[in-house]
Design a protein around this motif. Structure first.
Motif, PDB file in Angstrom:
ATOM      1  N   PRO A 112     -13.943   8.930  33.870  1.00  0.00           N
ATOM      2  CA  PRO A 112     -14.195   7.484  33.879  1.00  0.00           C
ATOM      3  C   PRO A 112     -15.484   7.157  33.121  1.00  0.00           C
ATOM      4  CG  PRO A 112     -14.630   8.425  36.033  1.00  0.00           C
ATOM      5  CD  PRO A 112     -14.044   9.521  35.201  1.00  0.00           C
ATOM      6  N   PRO A 113     -15.512   6.001  32.475  1.00  0.00           N
ATOM      7  CA  PRO A 113     -16.723   5.632  31.737  1.00  0.00           C
ATOM      8  C   PRO A 113     -17.883   5.355  32.688  1.00  0.00           C
ATOM      9  CG  PRO A 113     -15.167   3.810  31.729  1.00  0.00           C
ATOM     10  CD  PRO A 113     -14.478   4.978  32.379  1.00  0.00           C
ATOM     11  N   ILE A 114     -19.101   5.514  32.174  1.00  0.00           N
ATOM     12  CA  ILE A 114     -20.303   5.222  32.953  1.00  0.00           C
ATOM     13  C   ILE A 114     -20.779   3.824  32.559  1.00  0.00           C
ATOM     14  CG2 ILE A 114     -22.675   5.931  33.459  1.00  0.00           C
ATOM     15  CD1 ILE A 114     -21.837   8.765  32.532  1.00  0.00           C
ATOM     16  N   PRO A 115     -20.982   2.940  33.522  1.00  0.00           N
ATOM     17  CA  PRO A 115     -21.431   1.586  33.192  1.00  0.00           C
ATOM     18  C   PRO A 115     -22.777   1.592  32.461  1.00  0.00           C
ATOM     19  CG  PRO A 115     -20.751   1.714  35.485  1.00  0.00           C
ATOM     20  CD  PRO A 115     -20.782   3.114  34.954  1.00  0.00           C
ATOM     21  N   HIS A 116     -22.928   0.702  31.511  1.00  0.00           N
ATOM     22  CA  HIS A 116     -24.144   0.591  30.704  1.00  0.00           C
ATOM     23  C   HIS A 116     -25.382   0.430  31.585  1.00  0.00           C
ATOM     24  CE1 HIS A 116     -26.712  -0.579  27.361  1.00  0.00           C
ATOM     25  NE2 HIS A 116     -27.097  -1.610  28.071  1.00  0.00           N
ATOM     26  N   GLU A 117     -25.277  -0.397  32.606  1.00  0.00           N
ATOM     27  CA  GLU A 117     -26.418  -0.647  33.483  1.00  0.00           C
ATOM     28  C   GLU A 117     -26.883   0.630  34.174  1.00  0.00           C
ATOM     29  OE1 GLU A 117     -23.501  -2.403  33.667  1.00  0.00           O
ATOM     30  OE2 GLU A 117     -24.215  -4.139  32.537  1.00  0.00           O
ATOM     31  N   GLN A 118     -25.940   1.475  34.567  1.00  0.00           N
ATOM     32  CA  GLN A 118     -26.281   2.732  35.230  1.00  0.00           C
ATOM     33  C   GLN A 118     -27.006   3.659  34.257  1.00  0.00           C
ATOM     34  OE1 GLN A 118     -22.980   4.817  37.028  1.00  0.00           O
ATOM     35  NE2 GLN A 118     -24.133   6.726  37.152  1.00  0.00           N
ATOM     36  N   VAL A 119     -26.504   3.766  33.048  1.00  0.00           N
ATOM     37  CA  VAL A 119     -27.143   4.630  32.051  1.00  0.00           C
ATOM     38  C   VAL A 119     -28.556   4.136  31.760  1.00  0.00           C
ATOM     39  CG1 VAL A 119     -27.059   5.424  29.651  1.00  0.00           C
ATOM     40  CG2 VAL A 119     -24.954   5.316  31.011  1.00  0.00           C
ATOM     41  N   MET A 120     -28.716   2.834  31.582  1.00  0.00           N
ATOM     42  CA  MET A 120     -30.027   2.285  31.271  1.00  0.00           C
ATOM     43  C   MET A 120     -31.005   2.513  32.429  1.00  0.00           C
ATOM     44  SD  MET A 120     -29.744   1.401  28.220  1.00  0.00           S
ATOM     45  CE  MET A 120     -31.290   0.580  27.969  1.00  0.00           C
ATOM     46  N   ALA A 121     -30.535   2.371  33.665  1.00  0.00           N
ATOM     47  CA  ALA A 121     -31.407   2.605  34.819  1.00  0.00           C
ATOM     48  C   ALA A 121     -31.830   4.069  34.884  1.00  0.00           C
ATOM     49  CB  ALA A 121     -30.681   2.205  36.106  1.00  0.00           C
TER      50      ALA A 121
END
Length: 57
Positions: free
Chosen positions: A37-46
């Motif tokens: 599953p893809p990783i949400p952008h917000e999670q990666v940025m955090a």
């Protein structure tokens, strides 16, 4: 091995450019075939912000 102008290409020769193209296309194909599953952008940025902040301390 024809040399490429730095104005036209970031590669020194056509062979170098072609090798990069093969590598890049294979990387894209692997990514498209990935079933995770893809990783949400917000999670990666955090996560990256936390990593950067940890190095600053």
């Amino acid at each position: 091995m024809p040399a490429l102008s730095p104005i036209e290409s970031e590669f020194a020769s056509t062979e170098e450019a072609e090798a990069y193209d093969v590598w890049f296309r294979a990387k894209v194909e692997r990514s498209l075939a990935d079933t995770r599953p893809p990783i949400p952008h917000e999670q990666v940025m955090a996560e990256m912000k936390a990593l950067i902040d940890s190095y600053r301390k």
